[in-house]
Design an enzyme around this catalytic site. Structure first.
Site, PDB file in Angstrom:
ATOM      1  CG  HIS A   5      -0.275   0.072   2.608  1.00  0.00           C
ATOM      2  ND1 HIS A   5      -0.264  -1.076   3.363  1.00  0.00           N
ATOM      3  CD2 HIS A   5       0.262   1.124   3.401  1.00  0.00           C
ATOM      4  CE1 HIS A   5       0.559  -0.728   4.322  1.00  0.00           C
ATOM      5  NE2 HIS A   5       0.799   0.799   4.456  1.00  0.00           N
ATOM      6  CD  GLU A  56      -1.874   2.937   6.422  1.00  0.00           C
ATOM      7  OE1 GLU A  56      -1.678   3.702   7.650  1.00  0.00           O
ATOM      8  OE2 GLU A  56      -0.992   2.075   5.931  1.00  0.00           O
ATOM      9  CG  HIS A  74       1.728  11.170 -10.120  1.00  0.00           C
ATOM     10  ND1 HIS A  74       2.892  11.953 -10.824  1.00  0.00           N
ATOM     11  CD2 HIS A  74       1.703  10.006 -10.929  1.00  0.00           C
ATOM     12  CE1 HIS A  74       3.431  11.133 -11.777  1.00  0.00           C
ATOM     13  NE2 HIS A  74       2.793   9.924 -12.040  1.00  0.00           N
ATOM     14  CD  GLU A 122       0.568  10.154 -14.987  1.00  0.00           C
ATOM     15  OE1 GLU A 122       1.068  10.571 -16.200  1.00  0.00           O
ATOM     16  OE2 GLU A 122       1.217   9.505 -13.895  1.00  0.00           O
TER      17      GLU A 122
END
Length: 130
Positions: A5, A56, A74, A122
Site C-alpha cells: 500500500h 491507506e 502522484h 494521474e
C-alpha cells in the site's frame, strides 16, 4: 516482495473516503479507529489487499490539513479511456487539474485529478507509448 500500500495522511477522512470511493470508484476495504493513538486507518482500492496494491488513508484526529511538500509526485491509475474517466470524475464532483491529452514530451494520453487534500492522481491510458 510486492508493494502492499501507499499511505496518505488526510485532514478529513469522510471527504477523502467519498472521493476515493464515489469519485474514483474504489472500495473501502477496511477501516479501524485507534482511540488510544487518536487516529483512524482506512484502506481503499480496486480489489482485495491479498492481490492488489491499495491506498491507506491515515486520519490523525487532531490534524485537519498537511503541507504536501515537494517530494511527493502522484499516484497513477490506469483507466480504459482517459477522456471518459475525466468526464465521469468531473460529473461526480472531482477536480481535474490537467485536462486529458497527450503527454507534453511523449505520446501517452494522460490527465491529472486532485483529491480533497491536494494529492495528485494521474490517469493513464492502457495504450501507453512511454
Amino acid at each position: 516482495m510486492r508493494i502492499l500500500h501507499t499511505m496518505l495522511r488526510v485532514g478529513d477522512l469522510d471527504k477523502s473516503l467519498a472521493f476515493y470511493t464515489e469519485v474514483l470508484g474504489m472500495q473501502l476495504l477496511r477501516r479501524k479507529d485507534y482511540p488510544e493513538g487518536k487516529f483512524t486507518l482506512a484502506f481503499v482500492g480496486y480489489g482485495s489487499e491479498a492481490e492488489n496494491a491499495v491506498i491507506e488513508l491515515t486520519h490523525n484526529w487532531d490534524t485537519t490539513s498537511y503541507v504536501l511538500g515537494d517530494g511527493y509526485g502522484h499516484i497513477a491509475l490506469e483507466v480504459p479511456d482517459v477522456y471518459k474517466a475525466c468526464e465521469d470524475i468531473r460529473a461526480r464532483g472531482g477536480k481535474i487539474t490537467r485536462e486529458p491529452g497527450p503527454m507534453m514530451h511523449g505520446n501517452s494520453i494522460l490527465a491529472f485529478v486532485e483529491d480533497p487534500d491536494g494529492y495528485k492522481i494521474e490517469l493513464l491510458s492502457p495504450k501507453r507509448a512511454d
